[in-house]
Scaffold this motif. Structure first.
Motif, PDB file in Angstrom:
ATOM      1  N   LYS A  74      41.997  37.137  43.296  1.00  0.00           N
ATOM      2  CA  LYS A  74      41.764  35.923  44.082  1.00  0.00           C
ATOM      3  C   LYS A  74      42.783  35.772  45.207  1.00  0.00           C
ATOM      4  CE  LYS A  74      39.643  33.330  40.283  1.00  0.00           C
ATOM      5  NZ  LYS A  74      39.702  32.100  39.442  1.00  0.00           N
ATOM      6  N   ASN A  75      43.614  36.798  45.396  1.00  0.00           N
ATOM      7  CA  ASN A  75      44.647  36.742  46.436  1.00  0.00           C
ATOM      8  C   ASN A  75      45.497  35.479  46.307  1.00  0.00           C
ATOM      9  OD1 ASN A  75      43.664  39.148  47.545  1.00  0.00           O
ATOM     10  ND2 ASN A  75      42.202  38.044  48.831  1.00  0.00           N
ATOM     11  N   SER A  76      45.823  35.118  45.084  1.00  0.00           N
ATOM     12  CA  SER A  76      46.474  33.839  44.834  1.00  0.00           C
ATOM     13  C   SER A  76      47.700  33.964  43.945  1.00  0.00           C
ATOM     14  CB  SER A  76      45.489  32.861  44.191  1.00  0.00           C
ATOM     15  OG  SER A  76      44.429  32.532  45.069  1.00  0.00           O
ATOM     16  N   VAL A  77      48.610  33.041  44.174  1.00  0.00           N
ATOM     17  CA  VAL A  77      49.814  32.905  43.367  1.00  0.00           C
ATOM     18  C   VAL A  77      49.910  31.442  42.940  1.00  0.00           C
ATOM     19  CG1 VAL A  77      52.311  33.259  43.296  1.00  0.00           C
ATOM     20  CG2 VAL A  77      50.901  34.679  44.779  1.00  0.00           C
ATOM     21  N   TYR A  78      50.405  31.213  41.735  1.00  0.00           N
ATOM     22  CA  TYR A  78      50.452  29.862  41.192  1.00  0.00           C
ATOM     23  C   TYR A  78      51.866  29.535  40.712  1.00  0.00           C
ATOM     24  CZ  TYR A  78      45.505  31.017  41.041  1.00  0.00           C
ATOM     25  OH  TYR A  78      44.239  31.435  41.373  1.00  0.00           O
ATOM     26  N   LEU A  79      52.174  28.250  40.683  1.00  0.00           N
ATOM     27  CA  LEU A  79      53.450  27.792  40.134  1.00  0.00           C
ATOM     28  C   LEU A  79      53.195  26.562  39.274  1.00  0.00           C
ATOM     29  CD1 LEU A  79      56.523  28.414  40.162  1.00  0.00           C
ATOM     30  CD2 LEU A  79      56.729  26.627  41.907  1.00  0.00           C
ATOM     31  N   GLN A  80      53.324  26.737  37.982  1.00  0.00           N
ATOM     32  CA  GLN A  80      53.227  25.610  37.050  1.00  0.00           C
ATOM     33  C   GLN A  80      54.608  24.987  36.927  1.00  0.00           C
ATOM     34  OE1 GLN A  80      50.496  24.267  35.363  1.00  0.00           O
ATOM     35  NE2 GLN A  80      51.963  22.663  34.784  1.00  0.00           N
ATOM     36  N   MET A  81      54.720  23.724  37.244  1.00  0.00           N
ATOM     37  CA  MET A  81      56.002  23.029  37.234  1.00  0.00           C
ATOM     38  C   MET A  81      55.944  21.902  36.213  1.00  0.00           C
ATOM     39  SD  MET A  81      56.859  22.890  41.308  1.00  0.00           S
ATOM     40  CE  MET A  81      55.635  21.619  41.634  1.00  0.00           C
ATOM     41  N   ASN A  82      56.800  21.994  35.214  1.00  0.00           N
ATOM     42  CA  ASN A  82      56.864  20.983  34.159  1.00  0.00           C
ATOM     43  C   ASN A  82      58.228  20.307  34.168  1.00  0.00           C
ATOM     44  OD1 ASN A  82      54.254  21.765  33.250  1.00  0.00           O
ATOM     45  ND2 ASN A  82      55.154  23.378  31.969  1.00  0.00           N
TER      46      ASN A  82
END
Length: 113
Positions: A74-82
């Motif tokens: 998906k040509n994507s990067v994610y950042l889950q921030m808790n």
């Protein structure tokens, strides 16, 4: 190459957000992708990085709270921030590591009660 970051917003301390970044071109050949942030009066800093084999690294300030992932299809990067803190307030960007693409507009994250 255009990088479009999204998912920011206003959140109370202790809250969570998930940021997304999509590239207009393939990221599969980019060895390391990273999230950066630029807070008021601060230099832009890398906060998390991920390699093509899934290896990750984080600055000490976000270890245990943030999680980076990528989806090359998906040509994507994610950042889950808790467990967000007021010090996390900044404009967040993604780019390669080292950064070689145009930065784009980023996405504003504001942590405040």
């Amino acid at each position: 190459v255009q990088l479009q970051a999204s998912g920011g917003g206003l959140v109370q301390p202790g809250g969570s957000l998930r940021l997304s970044c999509t590239s207009s071109t393939s990221i599969s050949s980019i060895n390391a992708m990273a999230w950066y942030r630029h807070g008021a009066g601060m230099p832009r800093q890398m906060v998390a990085a991920i390699s093509t084999n899934g290896g990750t690294s984080y600055i000490d300030a976000v270890k245990g709270r943030f999680s980076i992932s990528r989806d090359n299809a998906k040509n994507s990067v994610y950042l889950q921030m808790n467990t967000l803190k007021p010090d996390d307030t900044a404009v967040y960007y993604c780019n390669g590591l080292p950064p070689t693409m145009d930065w784009g507009q980023g996405t504003q994250v504001t942590v405040s009660s």
